[in-house]
Structure formats: C-alpha cells, structure tokens
Motif scaffolding. Structure first.
Motif, short mmCIF file in Angstrom:
data_model
loop_
_atom_site.label_atom_id
_atom_site.label_comp_id
_atom_site.label_asym_id
_atom_site.label_seq_id
_atom_site.Cartn_x
_atom_site.Cartn_y
_atom_site.Cartn_z
N ARG A 1 33.43 9.72 0.93
CA ARG A 1 32.83 11.05 1.08
C ARG A 1 31.44 11.13 0.47
O ARG A 1 30.53 11.72 1.03
N ILE A 2 31.31 10.55 -0.71
CA ILE A 2 30.04 10.69 -1.44
C ILE A 2 29.07 9.55 -1.16
O ILE A 2 27.85 9.69 -1.34
N GLY A 3 29.60 8.41 -0.69
CA GLY A 3 28.76 7.23 -0.46
C GLY A 3 27.59 7.48 0.47
O GLY A 3 26.43 7.13 0.15
N PRO A 4 27.83 8.05 1.67
CA PRO A 4 26.71 8.28 2.60
C PRO A 4 25.62 9.19 2.00
O PRO A 4 24.42 8.97 2.26
N MET A 5 26.01 10.19 1.21
CA MET A 5 25.02 11.08 0.62
C MET A 5 24.18 10.35 -0.42
O MET A 5 22.95 10.55 -0.52
N ILE A 6 24.82 9.50 -1.22
CA ILE A 6 24.08 8.72 -2.22
C ILE A 6 23.13 7.75 -1.53
O ILE A 6 21.96 7.59 -1.93
N ALA A 7 23.64 7.10 -0.46
CA ALA A 7 22.80 6.13 0.28
C ALA A 7 21.58 6.81 0.90
O ALA A 7 20.46 6.27 0.86
N SER A 8 21.80 8.01 1.46
CA SER A 8 20.68 8.74 2.08
C SER A 8 19.66 9.14 1.04
O SER A 8 18.45 9.06 1.26
N LEU B 1 19.03 7.69 -1.84
CA LEU B 1 18.35 6.53 -2.42
C LEU B 1 17.68 5.64 -1.37
O LEU B 1 16.96 4.71 -1.72
N GLY B 2 17.96 5.94 -0.09
CA GLY B 2 17.37 5.13 0.97
C GLY B 2 17.94 3.74 1.05
O GLY B 2 17.20 2.76 1.27
N ARG C 1 27.22 -0.61 2.41
CA ARG C 1 27.23 -1.35 1.15
C ARG C 1 27.46 -0.42 -0.04
O ARG C 1 28.11 -0.77 -1.02
N THR C 2 26.90 0.81 0.07
CA THR C 2 27.07 1.78 -1.01
C THR C 2 28.54 2.19 -1.16
O THR C 2 29.10 2.24 -2.27
#
Length: 214
Positions: A166-173, A175-176, A181-182
C-alpha cells in the motif's frame, strides 16, 4: 491428641479428639450417621467427613428447607455424587473443605459441621461475586479472551504484511525510485521485524502473561 493405633480410634478417643460427647457419637454410630469399622473402631477422616455431610446433630430432625438450598453435606457430596462410605471418599471430601478454607485464609483444623458450613458459605459468596461481575461485564471467559487476543494479534500481523504494497508506490513516487524494488525492500524489512518480535509460541506466552496480570 488421643492415642491411636493402626486399626483406628476407640469411641472414647474419638470423642476426645472431636471434642464431642461420647454418648452423642455412640448414637450417631448406632444410627449409622457416622461410619464404624468392622473392628468397632473409627477412622477419623471418615467420621469427620460424615459429620460434615450430615445436618448438625441438634438440627437433625429439621427436614423442611427452602427449595434449591443445599446442606453442607450435599455441597460436599456433589464432588463424588455418592455417599461417603470409604476412607478414600472421606479423604477427598476433607481435602476439598480444607482447600476452600485455606484459600480464604481460614483456619482448617478439625473438619466438622462448622467447617463445612463455613466452606459452603465461601463457595456461595464466590459464586455470587462471579455472577455479579459477569452481569457488570467486568468478568469474561478466559478462553474467549485468549481467542480474541490471538485473533487481534493475527489481524495486526496481517496488516503489517500488507502495508508495503500500500505504501510502497507512494514512497517510490515521492523519491523517484522503482516502485517494485521499493515494495520488495519494504516487505523484507517488515517480515524481518515481525520475526524478531516473536514467533507464534512467544506471542501466545506474552498474551497469557498479560491476561494473568489483569
């Protein structure tokens, strides 16, 4: 204490130990309200249990009681669902009464009618307290509590396991970086963290400790 041989107490010795009149004990033995051995002597534990399981001698003729009210003897005999007939039966009844009295800090000397009546009063008081606590919702079933606690623990663990996706895609976006992988990295760290916290047996043990501390 009066002398006793391996065959049991004589009537005189029994009266002295129990602090009762010899004539009264003789009447009880004759009417088979207390057990007498074949050799004419008495087993102390069996006599004590029999005295506890009968109505108080001075009230023996009183037969009318409120419906549902049990005598101390009926309360004790419920343990074995049979009359006290052997030394083993007597020992079990005496042990029950002693354990009840000792648990409440009451003196557990000679087990007679008064001791049985006190133990019965303690049991009734405990039962009423439990019923009151259950009605007030302050007391719950321990097994049900364990199951609910374990269910909550599993739900909490599952929530943590689903958190990376749930949170991985938001963190990846933010941080770019690559979202896949995130997510994988977060899952590895979360899984390792949960494993370090405790395994299944440790979780159950911890919950048991917390329940006992309540």
């Amino acid at each position: 204490m009066a002398a006793i041989d391996k065959d049991g107490y004589s009537l005189s010795a029994l009266a002295k130990v129990l602090g009762r009149a010899k004539s009264g004990l003789h009447k009880l033995a004759k009417s088979k309200q207390i057990p007498q051995q074949l050799n004419g002597k008495f087993n102390l534990a069996a006599v004590q249990a029999a005295l506890a399981s009968n109505l108080e001698p001075g009230r023996a003729k009183r037969v009318h009681r409120n419906e549902g009210e049990r005598s101390p003897g009926e309360q004790v005999n419920k343990v074995t669902d049979k009359a006290v007939k052997t030394p083993e039966d007597a020992a079990e009844v005496v042990s029950l009464i002693k354990s009840i009295l000792q648990a409440e800090g009451a003196a557990a000397g000679v087990i007679d009618f008064n001791a049985a009546r006190t133990a019965e009063l303690i049991v009734k008081t405990r039962r009423r307290w439990i019923e009151s606590e259950e009605k007030a919702k302050r007391l719950v079933d321990a097994d049900a509590m364990r199951e609910e606690a374990w269910k909550w623990g599993r739900e909490n663990r599952d929530a943590w396991m689903n958190w990376p996706s749930r949170i991985g895609p938001m963190i990846a976006s933010e941080l770019g970086i690559d979202p896949v992988r995130t997510i994988i990295a977060l899952e590895n760290y979360v899984r390792g963290h949960l494993s370090e916290m405790a395994d299944e047996n440790q979780i159950r043990a911890r919950m048991e400790d917390r329940i006992k501390a309540l």
